[in-house]
Design an enzyme around this catalytic site. Structure first.
Site, short mmCIF file in Angstrom:
data_model
loop_
_atom_site.label_atom_id
_atom_site.label_comp_id
_atom_site.label_asym_id
_atom_site.label_seq_id
_atom_site.Cartn_x
_atom_site.Cartn_y
_atom_site.Cartn_z
N SER A 146 -43.39 -52.00 68.05
CA SER A 146 -42.64 -52.09 66.62
C SER A 146 -43.93 -52.19 65.73
CB SER A 146 -42.31 -53.73 66.83
OG SER A 146 -41.85 -54.34 65.30
N TYR A 159 -43.01 -62.67 68.80
CA TYR A 159 -42.61 -61.21 68.87
C TYR A 159 -43.99 -60.37 68.27
CZ TYR A 159 -39.85 -57.06 67.73
OH TYR A 159 -39.11 -55.71 67.65
P1 NAD Z 1 -30.75 -54.80 71.13
O1 NAD Z 1 -30.55 -56.19 71.05
O2 NAD Z 1 -29.57 -54.00 70.43
O3 NAD Z 1 -30.98 -54.11 72.63
C1 NAD Z 1 -31.78 -54.97 73.30
C2 NAD Z 1 -31.43 -54.57 74.80
O4 NAD Z 1 -32.37 -55.13 75.72
C3 NAD Z 1 -29.87 -54.60 75.25
O5 NAD Z 1 -29.64 -53.43 76.04
C4 NAD Z 1 -30.28 -55.94 76.15
O6 NAD Z 1 -29.19 -56.04 77.17
C5 NAD Z 1 -31.48 -55.72 76.82
N1 NAD Z 1 -32.27 -56.96 77.21
C6 NAD Z 1 -32.21 -58.04 76.52
N2 NAD Z 1 -32.99 -58.99 77.33
C7 NAD Z 1 -32.95 -58.38 78.50
C8 NAD Z 1 -33.54 -58.74 79.82
N3 NAD Z 1 -34.02 -59.99 80.30
N4 NAD Z 1 -33.48 -58.09 81.07
C9 NAD Z 1 -33.19 -56.63 80.95
N5 NAD Z 1 -32.86 -56.17 79.54
C10 NAD Z 1 -32.65 -57.01 78.58
O7 NAD Z 1 -32.16 -54.63 70.46
P2 NAD Z 1 -32.93 -53.33 69.74
O8 NAD Z 1 -32.91 -53.46 68.23
O9 NAD Z 1 -32.28 -51.96 70.18
O10 NAD Z 1 -34.25 -53.39 70.21
C11 NAD Z 1 -34.79 -52.42 71.16
C12 NAD Z 1 -36.39 -52.54 71.26
O11 NAD Z 1 -36.96 -52.01 70.05
C13 NAD Z 1 -37.02 -54.07 71.47
O12 NAD Z 1 -37.93 -53.73 72.21
C14 NAD Z 1 -37.37 -54.23 69.83
O13 NAD Z 1 -38.53 -55.27 69.74
C15 NAD Z 1 -37.57 -52.83 69.20
N6 NAD Z 1 -37.38 -52.63 67.93
C16 NAD Z 1 -36.25 -52.97 67.35
C17 NAD Z 1 -36.45 -53.04 66.02
C18 NAD Z 1 -35.33 -52.95 65.07
O14 NAD Z 1 -35.64 -52.82 63.99
N7 NAD Z 1 -34.10 -53.27 65.76
C19 NAD Z 1 -37.62 -52.69 65.30
C20 NAD Z 1 -38.61 -52.42 65.99
C21 NAD Z 1 -38.79 -52.28 67.25
#
Ligand code: NAD
Length: 264
Positions: A146, A159
């Site tokens: 991130s 985080y």
């Molecule tokens: P999201 O909530 O849409 O998806 C998260 C996924 O992780 C889902 O498939 C969920 O089922 C799974 N998950 C959660 N807990 C789990 C566990 N204990 N075991 C297995 N799977 C689990 O989130 P997202 O926004 O798509 O985030 C995905 C990644 O991208 C994360 O690492 C997040 O930190 C990173 N990220 C997101 C953003 C953003 O703005 N959305 C920005 C930077 C980084």
């Protein structure tokens, strides 16, 4: 990046994407499938919907329910991938959760869960998958960090600590494999409109009595100079690029895709 039959660069390869039933992980899995890779999906929620979306690209897809807080389940997931497809060629450590509170009010169980899912799970997948990749002298590990791997934000201690940690882990893993065909890199997105961010928008709207549109604009405006969300598909395309020959000497990189957030 739409891949045609002639440029299915990952045909015959297998990709495992943690947390790929939703958001960025599902978009990454879809981009890898469009490039021809068979997929091992993981995560909770709409598993059938995610499997259908991947299978529509013409590749094979399976799901494993491993909880990323549980090392034994992570080991079982990699074994399942090997039994199903014979290898894990591309490993994307994407599963992640968020909790927003100041340090003095941060629930300790949320701290432990964020460190386990957003950081330690990548150690556990890599410690099993990397030796197998080295044995075939080809592999790609992409860690979804991130912009919070590079800068901090108030209220996001666990985080930010986990994301800074995963960039360090990425560098060490890249160095330990630098003389092999296995590369390890990280992607550092800014805000992407997924369920994880929607919850922050809903919380902000409730806290400051804002409309959903105003809360979205405030969240972006405070941090992301472009005032646009990064799209999940852009992160999927960047992942496919990191799997390409063009990226074979990228080792331990942290690629920002953040609308200018970290340039400030
Ligand atoms: P999201 O909530 O849409 O998806 C998260 C996924 O992780 C889902 O498939 C969920 O089922 C799974 N998950 C959660 N807990 C789990 C566990 N204990 N075991 C297995 N799977 C689990 O989130 P997202 O926004 O798509 O985030 C995905 C990644 O991208 C994360 O690492 C997040 O930190 C990173 N990220 C997101 C953003 C953003 O703005 N959305 C920005 C930077 C980084």
């Amino acid at each position: 990046m739409t891949q045609t039959a002639s440029n299915k660069s990952l045909a015959g390869k297998t990709a495992l994407v943690t947390g790929s039933t939703s958001g960025i992980g599902l978009a990454i899995a879809t981009a890898l499938a469009q490039a021809g890779a068979n997929l091992v999906l993981n995560g909770f929620g709409d598993i059938d919907g995610a499997l259908k979306q991947i299978e529509a690209t013409g590749v094979k897809a399976v799901h494993h329910p491993a909880d990323m807080t549980k090392p034994d389940e992570i080991e079982a997931m990699i074994a399942f991938a090997n039994e199903t497809f014979g290898a894990v060629d591309v490993l994307v450590n994407n599963a992640g959760i968020q909790h927003v509170a100041t340090i003095d009010e941060f629930p300790t169980d949320r701290w432990d869960a964020i460190i386990a899912i957003n950081l330690s799970s990548a150690f556990h997948t890599m410690r099993v998958a990397l030796p197998q990749m080295r044995a075939r002298n080809w592999g790609r590990v992409i860690n979804i960090a991130s912009v919070h791997g590079l800068v901090g934000s108030a209220g996001k201690s666990a985080y930010v600590a986990a994301k800074h940690g995963i960039l360090g882990l990425t560098k060490v893993a890249a160095l330990e494999n630098a003389r092999t065909g296995v590369t390890v890199n990280a992607i550092c997105p800014g805000f992407v409109l997924t369920p994880l961010v929607q919850k922050q928008i809903d919380d902000l709207a409730a806290r400051d009595s804002l409309t959903p549109d105003a809360a979205r604009a405030k969240l972006l405006g405070d941090k992301q100079p472009s005032a646009q969300f990064v799209t999940a598909q852009q992160i999927g395309d960047m992942t496919v690029f990191l799997c390409s020959d063009a990226a074979s000497e990228m080792r331990g990189s942290a690629l920002q895709i953040d609308g200018g957030w970290s340039a400030q």
